[in-house]
Design an enzyme around this catalytic site. Structure first.
Site, PDB file in Angstrom:
ATOM      1  N   TYR A 141     102.815 -70.889   3.926  1.00  0.00           N
ATOM      2  CA  TYR A 141     102.345 -71.214   5.270  1.00  0.00           C
ATOM      3  C   TYR A 141     101.552 -72.525   5.289  1.00  0.00           C
ATOM      4  O   TYR A 141     101.513 -73.216   6.304  1.00  0.00           O
ATOM      5  CB  TYR A 141     101.441 -70.098   5.806  1.00  0.00           C
ATOM      6  N   LYS A 192     108.094 -61.817  -6.104  1.00  0.00           N
ATOM      7  CA  LYS A 192     109.500 -62.112  -6.397  1.00  0.00           C
ATOM      8  C   LYS A 192     109.482 -62.835  -7.739  1.00  0.00           C
ATOM      9  O   LYS A 192     109.949 -63.981  -7.880  1.00  0.00           O
ATOM     10  CB  LYS A 192     110.100 -62.964  -5.260  1.00  0.00           C
ATOM     11  N   ASP A 224     112.164 -57.620  -2.078  1.00  0.00           N
ATOM     12  CA  ASP A 224     113.372 -57.059  -1.448  1.00  0.00           C
ATOM     13  C   ASP A 224     113.394 -55.541  -1.621  1.00  0.00           C
ATOM     14  O   ASP A 224     113.683 -54.792  -0.689  1.00  0.00           O
ATOM     15  CB  ASP A 224     114.650 -57.721  -1.991  1.00  0.00           C
ATOM     16  N   ASP A 248     103.611 -61.120   6.013  1.00  0.00           N
ATOM     17  CA  ASP A 248     103.996 -61.255   7.422  1.00  0.00           C
ATOM     18  C   ASP A 248     105.195 -60.366   7.701  1.00  0.00           C
ATOM     19  O   ASP A 248     105.217 -59.603   8.674  1.00  0.00           O
ATOM     20  CB  ASP A 248     104.341 -62.731   7.705  1.00  0.00           C
ATOM     21  N   ASP A 252     105.311 -56.251   9.613  1.00  0.00           N
ATOM     22  CA  ASP A 252     106.087 -55.900  10.814  1.00  0.00           C
ATOM     23  C   ASP A 252     106.942 -54.674  10.533  1.00  0.00           C
ATOM     24  O   ASP A 252     107.075 -53.775  11.369  1.00  0.00           O
ATOM     25  CB  ASP A 252     107.005 -57.060  11.230  1.00  0.00           C
TER      26      ASP A 252
HETATM   27  C1  IPM Z   1     101.281 -62.670  12.421  1.00  0.00           C
HETATM   28  C2  IPM Z   1     102.098 -63.624  13.234  1.00  0.00           C
HETATM   29  C3  IPM Z   1     101.675 -65.043  12.872  1.00  0.00           C
HETATM   30  C4  IPM Z   1     101.999 -65.242  11.411  1.00  0.00           C
HETATM   31  C5  IPM Z   1     102.290 -66.139  13.743  1.00  0.00           C
HETATM   32  C6  IPM Z   1     102.041 -65.914  15.208  1.00  0.00           C
HETATM   33  C7  IPM Z   1     101.812 -67.502  13.327  1.00  0.00           C
HETATM   34  O1  IPM Z   1     103.450 -63.384  13.029  1.00  0.00           O
HETATM   35  O2  IPM Z   1     100.037 -62.700  12.536  1.00  0.00           O
HETATM   36  O3  IPM Z   1     101.863 -61.873  11.675  1.00  0.00           O
HETATM   37  O4  IPM Z   1     103.135 -65.599  11.052  1.00  0.00           O
HETATM   38  O5  IPM Z   1     101.111 -65.052  10.579  1.00  0.00           O
HETATM   39 MG    MG Z   2     103.887 -61.639  11.868  1.00  0.00          MG
END
Ligand code: IPM
Ligand code: MG
Length: 387
Positions: A141, A192, A224, A248, A252
């Site tokens: 990042y 990884k 993975d 990240d 999710d």
């Molecule tokens: C998160 C989001 C952020 C990230 C974005 C909005 C920059 O997806 O906080 O997970 O990638 O960290």
């Molecule tokens: Mg995110």
């Protein structure tokens, strides 16, 4: 001394969900004498529109001067065509890096009431309680060099750099080990290492520091496989620690196991416990302004703030119990709605949680009224035994 919270609603559904979290903070001020003051600031697209940039100096100064930050979400269609260097997301990334919020805690907890809202079978997710510890201020990042360049033959090439110093790996590793010590004492480090040297080093550092935490069982998994295991048998995990980008993606994925990404809070902490608290979902511009977004992730982010920055454990518990009570009473926003439940909007959900917090407090006090002003609840007619 009065503590200060910077409130940064941001974009999309951000202002709506933050408004409900602010109601909860106001209620705690009144009912529990939580000694905080709040000040609002602009971030993301809202800041671009007002000032030309996603993280105005004023907002950064406010965030630096505050003890904690409550953030909604940033981003939206309107700003998608802007250069990546000035997009709303840069506001969020700038706050994380300027405030050195390197340790990102993303719990994925399944509320039993929502087992049927998960896309996985109830027996696979029931009792789920995972903590993902994501490194937040390094890795690909932020790594340099980065950009899009034109090669000699005129073709364009995009590039980013995955880079970690030993010290960066060590500090996130220690955070994760300490969290594991307070939970199930199992830490799985995700990398990884079979392909990327940077994460080969990651694994080596994790193994080295594990000697200082003999009570925690350390294991390793390739990313993975970890993605697969999260949807195959998620309950095998207690604490997971990983890089910025893997975290990240995996967070999710873990969020969805719980029925809705609208349920999950997060804390981003510096080395001294100062933190930024935000729901892990985004700004959801498609549903913004419709009073249908789920405010629970943001309200639970306030509980994390109370626990991690303010050491107010009882108040944190009371918020979580409030959320539990409204779920028990079948209140559901659209994202967690299933047949037979009571569908409510963003504000009604927030009001119900505030009422539940107050009701639970009375019940604890043996039904005694605290005598304080209860007007913090708009239409406060929530009842535990309502249908
Ligand atoms: C998160 C989001 C952020 C990230 C974005 C909005 C920059 O997806 O906080 O997970 O990638 O960290
Ligand atoms: Mg995110």
């Amino acid at each position: 001394m009065t503590k200060k919270i910077a409130v940064l609603p941001g974009d999309g559904i951000g202002p709506e969900i933050v408004a409900e979290a602010v109601k909860v903070i106001e209620c705690l001020r009144r009912e529990y004498e939580l000694d905080v003051e709040m000040e609002e600031g602009l971030v993301g697209g809202a800041a671009i529109d007002a000032t030309g940039g996603p993280l105005p100096q004023e907002t950064l100064a406010l965030a630096k001067a505050s003890d904690a930050i409550l953030l909604g979400a940033v981003g939206g269609y309107k700003w998608e065509s802007l250069d990546i260097s000035i997009r709303p997301e840069k506001g969020l990334l700038g706050l994380r890096s300027e405030l050195a919020l390197f340790s990102n805690l993303r719990p994925a907890i399944l509320y039993p009431q929502l087992a049927s809202a998960s896309s996985l079978k109830a027996e696979i997710v029931s009792g789920l309680d995972i903590m993902i510890v994501r490194e937040l201020t390094g890795g690909i990042y932020f790594g340099q060099p980065r950009g899009i360049r034109t090669l000699e033959n005129g073709e364009r090439q995009g590039y980013n750099t995955l880079i970690y110093k030993e010290s960066e790996i060590e500090r996130i590793g220690r955070s994760a080990f300490e969290i594991a010590q307070k939970r199930g004492k199992r830490l799985c480090s995700i990398d990884k290492a079979n392909v990327l040297e940077c994460t080969e080093l990651w694994r080596e550092v994790m193994i080295n520091i594990s000697k200082d935490y003999p009570d925690v069982e350390l294991s390793h998994m390739y990313v993975d496989n970890a993605a697969m295991q999260l949807v195959r048998a998620p309950k095998q995990f207690d604490v997971m620690v990983t890089t910025n980008m893997f975290g990240d993606i995996l967070s999710d994925c873990a969020a969805m196991l719980t029925g809705s990404i609208g349920m999950l809070p997060s804390a981003s902490l510096d080395a001294n416990g100062k933190g930024m608290y935000e729901p892990i979902h985004g700004s959801a511009p498609d549903i913004a302004g419709k009073d249908i977004a789920n405010p629970i992730a943001t309200i639970l982010s306030v509980a994390m703030m109370l626990r991690y920055t303010f050491d107010e454990f009882e108040m944190a518990d009371s918020i979580e119990q409030g959320v539990n009570s409204v779920l028990d009473a079948n209140y559901r926003t659209a994202d967690i709605y299933t047949d037979g439940m009571r569908k409510v909007g963003t504000a009604e959900m927030g009001d119900a949680i505030v009422s539940a917090i107050i009701r639970n407090m009375w019940n604890k006090a043996g039904g005694e009224s605290s005598g304080s002003d209860r007007n913090c609840v708009r239409g406060g007619n929530f009842s535990n035994d309502q249908d």
